[in-house]
Scaffold this motif. Structure first.
Motif, PDB file in Angstrom:
ATOM      1  N   THR A  10      -5.793  21.101   7.161  1.00 57.82           N
ATOM      2  CA  THR A  10      -5.476  20.354   8.385  1.00 57.82           C
ATOM      3  C   THR A  10      -4.185  19.553   8.294  1.00 57.82           C
ATOM      4  N   GLY A  11      -3.730  19.261   7.075  1.00 59.26           N
ATOM      5  CA  GLY A  11      -2.541  18.432   6.922  1.00 59.26           C
ATOM      6  C   GLY A  11      -2.827  16.941   6.967  1.00 59.26           C
ATOM      7  N   TRP A  12      -4.093  16.553   7.183  1.00 60.68           N
ATOM      8  CA  TRP A  12      -4.449  15.134   7.182  1.00 60.68           C
ATOM      9  C   TRP A  12      -4.062  14.513   5.846  1.00 60.68           C
ATOM     10  N   LYS A  13      -3.604  13.258   5.905  1.00 56.54           N
ATOM     11  CA  LYS A  13      -3.251  12.545   4.681  1.00 56.54           C
ATOM     12  C   LYS A  13      -4.175  11.354   4.484  1.00 56.54           C
ATOM     13  N   ILE A  14      -4.624  11.161   3.251  1.00 57.75           N
ATOM     14  CA  ILE A  14      -5.416   9.982   2.917  1.00 57.75           C
ATOM     15  C   ILE A  14      -4.778   9.309   1.707  1.00 57.75           C
ATOM     16  N   SER A  15      -4.923   8.011   1.613  1.00 58.42           N
ATOM     17  CA  SER A  15      -4.403   7.273   0.464  1.00 58.42           C
ATOM     18  C   SER A  15      -5.576   6.669  -0.300  1.00 58.42           C
ATOM     19  N   TYR A  16      -5.435   6.646  -1.627  1.00 56.05           N
ATOM     20  CA  TYR A  16      -6.535   6.092  -2.430  1.00 56.05           C
ATOM     21  C   TYR A  16      -6.008   5.671  -3.788  1.00 56.05           C
ATOM     22  N   ASN A  17      -6.355   4.447  -4.182  1.00 54.16           N
ATOM     23  CA  ASN A  17      -6.084   3.936  -5.519  1.00 54.16           C
ATOM     24  C   ASN A  17      -4.596   4.042  -5.877  1.00 54.16           C
ATOM     25  N   SER A  18      -4.275   3.864  -7.129  1.00 56.35           N
ATOM     26  CA  SER A  18      -2.891   3.896  -7.587  1.00 56.35           C
ATOM     27  C   SER A  18      -2.343   5.319  -7.611  1.00 56.35           C
ATOM     28  N   LYS A  60     -10.090  20.813  -1.837  1.00 52.52           N
ATOM     29  CA  LYS A  60      -9.726  20.600  -0.425  1.00 52.52           C
ATOM     30  C   LYS A  60      -8.388  19.868  -0.246  1.00 52.52           C
ATOM     31  N   TYR A  61      -8.019  19.045  -1.239  1.00 53.47           N
ATOM     32  CA  TYR A  61      -6.838  18.197  -1.073  1.00 53.47           C
ATOM     33  C   TYR A  61      -5.830  18.397  -2.197  1.00 53.47           C
ATOM     34  N   GLN A  62      -4.556  18.220  -1.829  1.00 55.10           N
ATOM     35  CA  GLN A  62      -3.449  18.314  -2.775  1.00 55.10           C
ATOM     36  C   GLN A  62      -2.850  16.929  -2.987  1.00 55.10           C
ATOM     37  N   PHE A  63      -2.654  16.545  -4.252  1.00 55.76           N
ATOM     38  CA  PHE A  63      -2.039  15.256  -4.566  1.00 55.76           C
ATOM     39  C   PHE A  63      -0.523  15.362  -4.389  1.00 55.76           C
ATOM     40  N   ILE A  64       0.054  14.490  -3.558  1.00 52.12           N
ATOM     41  CA  ILE A  64       1.501  14.559  -3.324  1.00 52.12           C
ATOM     42  C   ILE A  64       2.225  13.336  -3.884  1.00 52.12           C
ATOM     43  N   ASN A  95      -0.630   6.368  -9.800  1.00 48.20           N
ATOM     44  CA  ASN A  95      -0.660   6.767 -11.217  1.00 48.20           C
ATOM     45  C   ASN A  95      -2.028   7.306 -11.630  1.00 48.20           C
ATOM     46  N   TYR A  96      -3.014   7.254 -10.721  1.00 42.10           N
ATOM     47  CA  TYR A  96      -4.378   7.709 -11.005  1.00 42.10           C
ATOM     48  C   TYR A  96      -4.719   8.907 -10.113  1.00 42.10           C
ATOM     49  N   SER A  97      -4.181  10.044 -10.379  1.00 37.52           N
ATOM     50  CA  SER A  97      -4.417  11.209  -9.520  1.00 37.52           C
ATOM     51  C   SER A  97      -5.871  11.666  -9.574  1.00 37.52           C
ATOM     52  N   LEU A  98      -6.495  11.730  -8.401  1.00 41.54           N
ATOM     53  CA  LEU A  98      -7.885  12.213  -8.306  1.00 41.54           C
ATOM     54  C   LEU A  98      -8.000  13.703  -8.602  1.00 41.54           C
ATOM     55  N   THR A  99      -6.912  14.441  -8.457  1.00 42.68           N
ATOM     56  CA  THR A  99      -6.969  15.895  -8.640  1.00 42.68           C
ATOM     57  C   THR A  99      -6.537  16.328 -10.041  1.00 42.68           C
ATOM     58  N   ASP A 100      -6.250  15.365 -10.903  1.00 45.58           N
ATOM     59  CA  ASP A 100      -5.868  15.667 -12.286  1.00 45.58           C
ATOM     60  C   ASP A 100      -7.099  15.588 -13.180  1.00 45.58           C
ATOM     61  N   PRO A 152       0.817  -1.224   0.000  1.00 40.51           N
ATOM     62  CA  PRO A 152       0.000   0.000   0.000  1.00 40.51           C
ATOM     63  C   PRO A 152       0.849   1.272   0.000  1.00 40.51           C
ATOM     64  N   ASP A 153       1.890   1.324   0.807  1.00 39.30           N
ATOM     65  CA  ASP A 153       2.760   2.502   0.840  1.00 39.30           C
ATOM     66  C   ASP A 153       3.499   2.687  -0.483  1.00 39.30           C
ATOM     67  N   GLU A 154       3.831   1.573  -1.122  1.00 42.63           N
ATOM     68  CA  GLU A 154       4.599   1.644  -2.357  1.00 42.63           C
ATOM     69  C   GLU A 154       3.719   1.883  -3.581  1.00 42.63           C
ATOM     70  N   HIS A 155       2.420   1.640  -3.456  1.00 41.35           N
ATOM     71  CA  HIS A 155       1.540   1.663  -4.623  1.00 41.35           C
ATOM     72  C   HIS A 155       0.502   2.786  -4.615  1.00 41.35           C
ATOM     73  N   GLN A 156      -0.057   3.086  -3.463  1.00 40.91           N
ATOM     74  CA  GLN A 156      -1.214   3.975  -3.422  1.00 40.91           C
ATOM     75  C   GLN A 156      -0.832   5.455  -3.515  1.00 40.91           C
ATOM     76  N   GLY A 157      -1.740   6.253  -4.114  1.00 46.11           N
ATOM     77  CA  GLY A 157      -1.570   7.692  -4.165  1.00 46.11           C
ATOM     78  C   GLY A 157      -1.939   8.329  -2.840  1.00 46.11           C
ATOM     79  N   VAL A 158      -1.280   9.427  -2.480  1.00 48.83           N
ATOM     80  CA  VAL A 158      -1.508  10.084  -1.202  1.00 48.83           C
ATOM     81  C   VAL A 158      -1.937  11.532  -1.449  1.00 48.83           C
TER      82      VAL A 158
END
Length: 618
Positions: free
Chosen positions: A422-430, A466-470, A432-437, A410-416
């Motif tokens: 708030t600085g909260w971090k969430i992970s979701y999907n690959s 609300k969220y920034q893709f890192i 390579n699939y940016s939700l903010t793009d 999960p750490d090696e694969h998922q997008g954050v």
């Protein structure tokens, strides 16, 4: 300041460890100093005190500060001059001044320490930031269990008993010293550490690499052994090593830890070896040859020396509790194993909205589960409705496990994604699939990214506000998170980390593209972090990849043969650590076919139950 050479830090107190003078009124602890004491202990570096103060007052104050007193050994607190007392602390701890750092705000005290101990390292209190920086650069073996602290506690007790004995020999005879000689040299890491760090009882002072030492251990031309010791006061663990060239009867290595200085073990071993040729390099604390009686030392077997730990492992085998936490790599191997004790799993699952719940296996979510309130989670889901409350829930810290198998996929694969406020971090999907793009939105909306959530452009736009893709979690953050997870788990819990394949599959799709380079970067950082830690094991998927036939559609999915071999490795770890009797079945065996049919039926049944509950609101 050479932090890797330091074995002891001696602290002054007034206007050094804390602000103010305790005999004159209010004082305040310096948080960075309190943290430094803890960080030093975690690195196996001891802390002591040399202060001009009233012992009772200091003891009472430090005992009330989260039992801070227990983090110091051999404290010297009185109104006498410091130089002599510092020398006595060092002597009582069987250390050399060159491996000791003394910190004080008074230059006269620092100079006095140097007069009595010319080789001691000194640091003015005004430059304490140098210590904080040095601690961060430490590269030696970590000691989160504080086993070295416990051994110095034993030494403190022995010092008191020794002062009351009628003679040193009488004390040694009453101590019931027992030694186990391990000719298999099973703890190679400890041997490497002893060769690299010991001085006072290192007779040849030959510093050699791990590979050079292994060449001796594997050769029939050398007699090698590691030495373990215990007495009525405690267990000192592996305290010595020798390497004897058989033909010439000459010692290449002959060395012992200073923790057993004065016990006569090095002389007893030398006598047992019939006093072979030994070319002593530099100064040593004791000669290897002696005419004194060492018959008070007993040679005992492995079973007798480790009787307690063997019994504990057998007990763990019958009541063993294991957690498997991660995605498909662990989910694929657990069904192949049986007789593992009490097994719990935290695998990806389908939530109430028919989407995959996977976030709770990402290290960022694991740590956030400790701090996020239910209200916080509700706020996150309002902005990220494709997430599930289960993404932030784990039983990793709420129960005690003997072994935790944790996958880093999960750490090696998922997008954050990071909340901009708030600085909260969430992970979701690959990653390579940016939700903010916006260029990726169409495939999210059409379901081409196989997420099962009914995305709309409004949902994606609101989330992007609300969220920034890192990208993927940075390797430094992965290491920091894993370090925190290891520290929060009980020290007797074995953490087994599953690392992703460093070889790329030739049939990757967009989701898994360029996985291997990221795996290499993170894997190397993780291996470096835990290379000397006894309660962490690593299973690297790369070790099982022999050809492209080992993959099944992408870099993160493998053939039945690979999963079978990984299961065998996991079972071996379980059996070694717990004395359980875990067995592994071939994937295509009759036994496994029946298990898969039963699992498939259970999965269908559970899915139907979830849908009925959602429909009827129960």
């Amino acid at each position: 300041m050479l932090i890797d050479s330091i074995k002891l830090v001696i602290w002054d107190l007034d206007d050094t460890f804390w602000q103010g003078t305790i005999s004159e009124g209010d004082i305040s602890l310096v948080p960075d100093n309190v943290q430094a004491v803890q960080d030093l202990l975690d690195r196996g570096i001891m802390n002591s005190i040399c202060s001009k103060n009233d012992f009772g007052v200091v003891h009472a104050f430090l005992s009330q500060q989260g039992n801070l007193w227990e983090r110091f050994v051999f404290p010297s607190i009185n109104w006498e001059a410091k130089g002599y007392r510092i020398r006595k602390i060092i002597e009582d701890m069987n250390l050399r001044p060159t491996n000791v750092l003394f910190i004080d705000d008074n230059e006269a005290n620092l100079n006095e320490a140097r007069f009595y101990c010319p080789d001691i390292q000194i640091l003015p209190a005004s430059r304490l930031s140098e210590l904080y920086t040095a601690i961060e650069s430490y590269k030696g073996k970590m000691d989160f269990a504080h086993s070295r602290l416990e051994r110095y506690r034993v030494l403190e007790t022995k010092q008191v008993a020794m002062s009351k004995a009628e003679s040193n020999l009488a004390f040694l005879k009453a101590s019931d010293i027992r030694v186990y000689i391990d000719h298999k040299c099973q703890d190679v890491d400890r041997i490497v550490e002893l060769v690299g760090r010991t001085n006072q009882l290192n007779y040849t002072k030959l510093r050699q690499s791990r590979d050079e030492l292994l060449s001796y251990l594997k050769s029939d031309e050398y007699d090698t052994a590691s030495i373990y010791a215990k007495d009525s006061y405690g267990d000192y663990g592996c305290i010595g090593f020798y390497c004897l060239e058989k033909k010439e009867q000459s010692l290449i290595h002959f060395l012992f830890s200073c923790r057993t200085l004065g016990m006569g073990i090095e002389q007893w071993v030398y006598q047992r070896l019939s006093s072979p040729t030994l070319k002593v390099v530099g100064q040593v604390a004791n000669p290897a040859e002696t005419s004194e009686d060492r018959s008070y030392i007993r040679d005992i077997s492995y079973e007798e020396f480790f009787a307690k730990s063997i019994a504990e492992k057998k007990d763990r085998g019958s009541t063993c509790s294991i957690l498997f936490k991660g995605p498909c790599d662990l989910e694929a191997i657990v069904p192949l194993m049986e007789n593992m004790g009490k097994v719990k799993t935290e695998f990806n699952y389908i939530g109430d909205n028919d989407t995959t719940v996977a976030g709770f296996n990402h290290s960022a979510h694991i740590l956030e589960s400790l701090t996020l309130s239910d209200t916080d989670i509700e706020t996150i889901i309002q902005d990220a409705p494709f997430m599930d409350p289960g993404d932030f829930k784990t039983n990793l810290f709420s129960e005690h496990y003997d072994i935790v198998f944790y996958s880093l996929l999960p750490d090696e694969h998922q997008g954050v994604y990071k909340n901009k406020n708030t600085g909260w971090k969430i992970s979701y999907n690959s990653l390579n699939y940016s939700l903010t793009d916006p260029k990726k939105w169409e495939k999210y909306i059409t379901g081409d990214y196989e997420n099962n959530y009914p995305f709309t452009e409004d949902i994606l736009r609101n989330f992007s506000d609300k969220y920034q893709f890192i990208g993927g979690l940075d390797k430094k953050d992965v290491v920091q998170n894993l370090k925190a997870i290891r520290e929060k788990l009980p020290q007797d819990t074995l953490l087994v980390l599953m690392l992703g394949s460093e070889i790329e599959s030739e049939v990757n799709n967009e989701e898994f593209a360029n996985s291997a380079p990221r795996h290499i970067e993170i894997n190397n950082a993780v291996k470096e972090l835990f290379k000397n830690q006894d309660n962490v094991e690593i299973i690297n998927m790369t070790d099982f990849i022999t050809s492209q036939d080992c993959f099944n559609g992408c870099t993160n999915h493998f053939s039945k043969k690979v999963y079978f071999e990984i299961a065998q490795r996991a079972a071996a770890i379980i059996n070694t650590y717990t004395h359980a009797n875990a067995v592994v079945y071939e994937p295509d065996s009759w036994h496994m076919k029946v298990k898969r049919r039963m699992a498939k039926f259970k999965h269908s049944f559970d899915k139907r139950v979830r849908k009925l509950k959602a429909k009827w609101g129960k």
